[in-house]
Scaffold this motif. Structure first.
Motif, short mmCIF file in Angstrom:
data_model
loop_
_atom_site.label_atom_id
_atom_site.label_comp_id
_atom_site.label_asym_id
_atom_site.label_seq_id
_atom_site.Cartn_x
_atom_site.Cartn_y
_atom_site.Cartn_z
N LYS A 1 0.80 -1.11 0.06
CA LYS A 1 0.09 0.03 0.15
C LYS A 1 0.89 1.38 0.21
O LYS A 1 1.48 1.44 0.87
CB LYS A 1 -0.96 -0.14 1.27
CG LYS A 1 -1.90 1.02 1.33
CD LYS A 1 -2.74 1.04 2.43
CE LYS A 1 -3.85 2.26 2.13
NZ LYS A 1 -4.85 2.41 3.47
N PRO B 1 -2.48 13.65 1.32
CA PRO B 1 -2.10 14.57 2.69
C PRO B 1 -3.56 15.75 2.74
O PRO B 1 -4.10 15.82 1.65
CB PRO B 1 -0.95 15.48 2.31
CG PRO B 1 -0.90 15.03 0.86
CD PRO B 1 -1.29 14.00 0.45
N GLY C 1 -3.26 7.74 -5.43
CA GLY C 1 -2.32 8.60 -4.38
C GLY C 1 -1.53 9.70 -4.92
O GLY C 1 -2.12 10.17 -6.03
N LYS D 1 5.17 7.12 4.80
CA LYS D 1 4.04 7.45 4.99
C LYS D 1 3.05 7.05 3.71
O LYS D 1 1.85 7.11 3.69
CB LYS D 1 4.01 9.04 5.06
CG LYS D 1 2.73 9.78 5.31
CD LYS D 1 2.55 9.53 7.04
CE LYS D 1 1.14 10.11 7.27
NZ LYS D 1 0.77 9.56 8.62
N GLY D 2 3.52 6.70 2.69
CA GLY D 2 2.91 6.22 1.43
C GLY D 2 2.76 6.97 0.09
O GLY D 2 1.95 7.24 -0.60
N ILE D 3 3.89 8.12 0.24
CA ILE D 3 3.95 8.82 -0.96
C ILE D 3 5.23 8.29 -1.74
O ILE D 3 5.98 7.94 -1.68
CB ILE D 3 4.50 10.36 -0.37
CG1 ILE D 3 3.44 10.93 0.51
CG2 ILE D 3 4.72 11.30 -1.49
CD1 ILE D 3 4.05 12.17 1.25
N TYR E 1 -1.18 7.70 0.02
CA TYR E 1 -1.63 8.61 1.23
C TYR E 1 -1.78 9.90 0.42
O TYR E 1 -1.07 10.58 -0.53
CB TYR E 1 -0.21 8.87 2.23
CG TYR E 1 -0.60 10.01 2.95
CD1 TYR E 1 -1.19 9.90 4.25
CD2 TYR E 1 0.30 11.24 2.80
CE1 TYR E 1 -1.40 10.97 4.80
CE2 TYR E 1 0.25 12.26 3.60
CZ TYR E 1 -0.69 12.18 4.83
OH TYR E 1 -0.60 13.11 5.33
#
Length: 388
Positions: free
Chosen positions: A113, A118, A193, A168-170, A116
């Motif tokens: 996954k 923001p 994302g 963080k998922g970026i 993210y």
């Protein structure tokens, strides 16, 4: 067969219209007449795989794209570069979008996954003005500190800062573009994302690359409404003139050099700052000298007049674009490479897919796989013990 021809033709036409490319240009690129090209587009004739491959490469799409009836919403881009309309080609735009899609595909195949989105912030002031009001500057500083906490930055700098964004998922992508005027691009997709692409050209300092990464993140949180769905309406920005670029620059400065970090060096900053002091602090924080000088001005350590004089001297001595005592090259995309490697060893993908995902020729991919195999074998403790 007729249905497949119509689907392929419709997808080619969509890309041609979306990118505002003359049909005759595509016909010439694949070596056919305009009449034959029209038959492909109308589904009257089916295009052969060799010609379709040329078109796929031109638009930065996988072959499978042309066989699908429906597609997800396109990634939408905001560009940051000097005079971008003159310095970024459509081929480069397509290449970057293709890279983002391949990164997304690799993480999807791995079940990883990387998603993210923001929080979005609305700075309530007129973007038509040329300067940022003082009260808005304070808000941007507060948001920068909030985002450091959200991304769990702590004491991280340089390479570790990149890892904070990825954790963080970026999706962070570094790739050499052979175009030092192109620094960074960001993209947003509600289902895929956020993506940040940074030019890994050797003519761009490592400090500048990290600044560009944070700068593009600022666009994602402040200017998401400006991201466009079609490539013919991309938001091009000249970072020296537009207020949105000034906002992103200010955020990046506050994010990379928070006030508390400089307080640790006040014994140097309050007793007459020397060039050696500046170099020491910039190496500690792993930021560019220009970013540090602007931070000193923003935090009141030097006056605006002093800042201008120092910047004039930097340009005079050739440091307008080059970084004095810059950081050594940082290995990048390590998480993505590890994902592709894992997919291969789990037999989820083959060597041709490795080549596609890593943007390598098949021969180069085989060499890379051989290196992986050697490292895997020598790194396996059980196999080593078996030899003893």
């Amino acid at each position: 067969m007729d249905n497949v021809a119509k689907i392929i033709g419709s997808n080619i036409r969509h890309l041609i219209e979306q990118n505002n490319v003359p049909i005759s240009d595509i016909a010439q690129k694949i070596g056919v007449t305009r009449q034959t090209m029209s038959k492909y587009l109308n589904g009257e004739s089916i295009i052969d795989s060799e010609k379709l491959f040329i078109i796929a490469n031109y638009f930065g799409k996988p072959i499978t794209y042309f066989l699908e009836k429906e597609h997800d919403e396109e990634l939408s881009f905001m560009f940051r570069a000097h005079n971008p309309s003159a310095n970024i080609s459509m081929d480069e735009i397509n290449r970057i979008q293709s890279r983002m899609e391949k990164v997304y595909e690799a993480y999807r195949l791995a079940g990883e996954k990387m998603f993210y989105i923001p929080e979005q912030y609305n700075l309530e002031f007129e973007l038509e003005r040329r300067d940022i009001p003082e009260d808005i500057e304070k808000i941007i500083e507060r948001i920068a500190n909030e985002q450091r906490d959200i991304l769990d930055v702590g004491e991280s700098v340089g390479k570790d800062l990149i890892k904070c964004f990825e954790a963080k998922g970026i999706n962070i992508i570094f790739e050499k573009m052979n175009n030092p005027k192109l620094w960074g691009i960001s993209a947003f997709h509600p289902k895929k994302g956020c993506f940040i692409f940074v030019n890994d050209d050797e003519d761009i300092s490592e400090e500048r690359k990290i600044f560009s990464m944070v700068h593009e993140y600022a666009h994602l949180i402040f200017h998401r409404d400006q991201y466009k769905k079609s490539q013919d309406s991309l938001q091009y920005s000249d970072f020296r003139s537009e207020i949105t670029e000034k906002i992103a620059n200010l955020f990046a400065g506050y994010f990379l050099i928070p006030r508390d970090c400089l307080k640790r060096h006040e014994h140097l900053l309050k007793n007459g700052i020397t060039f050696g002091d500046l170099l020491f602090i910039k190496r500690e924080l792993q930021v560019s000298l220009q970013a540090l000088i602007y931070a000193l001005r923003n935090y009141g350590y030097i006056s605006e007049e002093t800042q201008k004089k120092v910047m004039e001297k930097l340009y005079k001595y050739g440091y307008g674009t080059k970084e004095p005592r810059g950081m050594s090259y940082i290995p990048k995309n390590e998480k993505f490479f590890a994902i592709v490697r894992s997919l291969y060893f789990k037999e989820i993908i083959g060597e041709s897919k490795v080549a596609e995902l890593l943007n390598l020729k098949v021969k180069e991919a085989r060499k890379k796989i051989k290196e992986w195999m050697e490292n895997e074998w020598f790194g396996n403790e059980e196999q080593v013990q078996a030899l003893i």
